[in-house]
Design a protein around this motif. Structure first.
Motif, PDB file in Angstrom:
ATOM      1  N   VAL A 115       0.844  -1.199   0.000  1.00  0.00           N
ATOM      2  CA  VAL A 115       0.000   0.000   0.000  1.00  0.00           C
ATOM      3  C   VAL A 115       0.877   1.247   0.000  1.00  0.00           C
ATOM      4  O   VAL A 115       0.616   2.215  -0.724  1.00  0.00           O
ATOM      5  N   GLY A 116       1.931   1.230   0.800  1.00  0.00           N
ATOM      6  CA  GLY A 116       2.849   2.370   0.829  1.00  0.00           C
ATOM      7  C   GLY A 116       3.552   2.570  -0.489  1.00  0.00           C
ATOM      8  O   GLY A 116       3.724   3.707  -0.955  1.00  0.00           O
ATOM      9  N   ASP A 117       3.949   1.485  -1.127  1.00  0.00           N
ATOM     10  CA  ASP A 117       4.616   1.568  -2.421  1.00  0.00           C
ATOM     11  C   ASP A 117       3.710   2.222  -3.453  1.00  0.00           C
ATOM     12  O   ASP A 117       4.127   3.092  -4.219  1.00  0.00           O
ATOM     13  N   ALA A 118       2.450   1.792  -3.478  1.00  0.00           N
ATOM     14  CA  ALA A 118       1.486   2.370  -4.423  1.00  0.00           C
ATOM     15  C   ALA A 118       1.255   3.847  -4.128  1.00  0.00           C
ATOM     16  O   ALA A 118       1.153   4.667  -5.046  1.00  0.00           O
ATOM     17  N   ALA A 119       1.195   4.194  -2.853  1.00  0.00           N
ATOM     18  CA  ALA A 119       0.954   5.593  -2.475  1.00  0.00           C
ATOM     19  C   ALA A 119       2.095   6.494  -2.935  1.00  0.00           C
ATOM     20  O   ALA A 119       1.859   7.573  -3.502  1.00  0.00           O
ATOM     21  N   THR A 243      -5.563  14.339 -14.527  1.00  0.00           N
ATOM     22  CA  THR A 243      -5.714  12.901 -14.334  1.00  0.00           C
ATOM     23  C   THR A 243      -4.702  12.469 -13.287  1.00  0.00           C
ATOM     24  O   THR A 243      -3.509  12.702 -13.441  1.00  0.00           O
ATOM     25  N   VAL A 244      -5.205  11.867 -12.211  1.00  0.00           N
ATOM     26  CA  VAL A 244      -4.336  11.475 -11.107  1.00  0.00           C
ATOM     27  C   VAL A 244      -4.352   9.957 -10.959  1.00  0.00           C
ATOM     28  O   VAL A 244      -5.352   9.295 -11.229  1.00  0.00           O
ATOM     29  N   ALA A 245      -3.216   9.411 -10.546  1.00  0.00           N
ATOM     30  CA  ALA A 245      -3.104   7.966 -10.332  1.00  0.00           C
ATOM     31  C   ALA A 245      -3.808   7.587  -9.038  1.00  0.00           C
ATOM     32  O   ALA A 245      -3.681   8.281  -8.027  1.00  0.00           O
ATOM     33  N   ASN A 246      -4.549   6.478  -9.069  1.00  0.00           N
ATOM     34  CA  ASN A 246      -5.269   6.048  -7.870  1.00  0.00           C
ATOM     35  C   ASN A 246      -5.134   4.554  -7.611  1.00  0.00           C
ATOM     36  O   ASN A 246      -5.959   3.941  -6.956  1.00  0.00           O
TER      37      ASN A 246
END
Length: 298
Positions: A115-119, A243-246
Motif C-alpha cells: 500500500v505504501g509503495d502504491a501511495a 488525471t491522477v493515479a489512484n
C-alpha cells in the motif's frame, strides 16, 4: 462544447483534450487505440508503432488513422508530442517504499508495504512540470471566479469535502454541493458563466457528478475536473482536466493524489491571491479559538 484554450496548455494537453472530445464518436477500433494512447503516454513516446499496436490490440494502420484524425501528417509527428512531454520525468518516490521493503526482513504483513509503495508511486506521478503549470492555471481560474461549486459523490465525496472545507477558510465563495434529497439541480441553479465548478470523479463514475457537470455546462459554468483517465465522462467540455493515479492494493481507489492535488491548488491560491485571503485564514483561526473549537496543550 469546445474546450477553452489556455496559455499553459502543452501540446500533449491539447492532444489528450482532443482525444477525449472525439472519443464518443470514434469507431470501436479507434476507441481502442485512443484509450491506450491516453493511458500509456510513455509507451507511445518510446515504443515502435508495431509494438504499441500490439499492446493496444489494434493494427499499426489504426494508429496512423488516429494520428491523422487529430490532423497530424504522420504517426511520427504524433509520437514526437509524447516524446517532448516526457523529457521531464515525474518525481519517482516509489523507490523509497521499495527501500522499506528491503529494510524489512520477512515482514509479517507485506500488504502494508505494498500500500505504501502504491501511495508513493501515485504521488510521484502527480508532481510533473506539466502539472505544475496546470496547478497555477487552476489557481488563477479559481481566484477569478465569482463563486466556486465543488462536486464529488460517493468515493470522491471526501475529496470534494476536503477541497471545500479547506478552501472556504481562505475563500468564502466556495460551496460544497451535497445533492441531498434530490436538491442537486436547486443547488446548482444559481451558478453561471461568472462562476466555476471543481469536480472529482473516478471509475465507476457517479451519475450525479456527470449530471452536475451537464447542468453547469448548460449554464455556461467553466469546469476544473480531477479524474483518473482522459476517457472519463467528466473530461469533455472541461476547461482544465487533471488525471491522477489512484492505484492501490486496497479494494477501493486511492484518493491520496486527489487530496494532495487539492492542497497544491489551494496553496497556490493563497500564495498568489490577494492579501485578503491570508486575512481570512487568520480570522478563521481567531474565531475558532474564541469559540473553544481547539484544545490547547500545555
Amino acid at each position: 462544447m469546445t474546450r477553452h484554450s489556455n496559455e499553459s496548455d502543452s501540446p500533449l494537453d491539447t492532444v489528450n483534450q482532443r482525444l477525449a472530445a472525439l472519443y464518443p464518436e470514434l469507431s470501436p477500433q479507434l476507441k481502442q487505440a485512443a484509450g491506450y494512447v491516453m493511458e500509456h503516454p510513455l509507451d507511445i513516446a518510446f515504443q515502435s508503432i508495431r509494438k504499441t499496436a500490439g499492446a493496444a490490440h489494434v493494427t499499426p494502420s489504426t494508429l496512423v488513422r488516429l494520428a491523422k484524425r487529430l490532423d497530424f501528417e504522420s504517426y511520427e509527428l504524433f509520437r514526437e508530442v509524447f516524446q517532448s512531454a516526457v523529457q521531464t520525468p515525474p518525481v519517482r518516490l516509489s523507490g523509497r517504499a521499495n527501500q522499506l521493503r528491503h529494510q524489512a526482513s520477512q515482514p509479517d504483513d507485506p500488504l502494508f508495504v505494498d500500500v505504501g509503495d502504491a501511495a508513493f508511486d501515485n504521488i510521484g506521478r502527480l508532481f510533473t512540470a506539466d502539472n505544475q503549470a496546470r496547478v497555477r492555471d487552476a489557481a488563477q481560474q479559481i481566484l477569478a471566479a465569482r463563486n466556486i461549486a465543488v462536486v464529488g459523490f460517493r468515493d470522491t465525496f471526501a475529496c470534494a469535502y476536503h477541497f471545500a472545507y479547506v478552501g472556504r477558510i481562505a475563500m468564502p465563495n466556495i460551496t460544497l454541493i451535497r445533492g441531498l434529497e434530490g436538491g442537486l439541480l436547486t443547488e446548482l441553479d444559481r451558478f453561471d458563466e461568472n462562476d466555476l465548478v471543481v469536480a472529482f470523479g473516478f471509475e465507476p463514475y457517479c451519475a450525479e457528478t456527470v449530471k452536475a457537470l451537464d447542468v453547469t455546462r448548460a449554464n455556461g459554468v467553466n469546469a476544473i475536473v480531477v479524474t483518473d483517465t482522459m476517457r472519463s465522462p467528466l473530461v469533455p467540455g472541461a476547461r482544465l482536466s487533471f488525471t491522477v493515479a489512484n492505484a492501490t492494493p486496497h479494494f477501493f481507489p486511492s484518493i491520496l493524489s486527489a487530496i494532495t492535488l487539492s492542497e497544491a491548488i489551494l496553496a497556490e491560491c493563497v500564495a498568489f491571491g490577494p492579501n485578503a485571503l491570508v486575512d481570512n485564514v487568520s480570522q478563521f483561526e481567531q474565531r475558532m479559538r474564541q469559540m473553544g473549537a481547539y484544545v490547547d496543550v500545555d
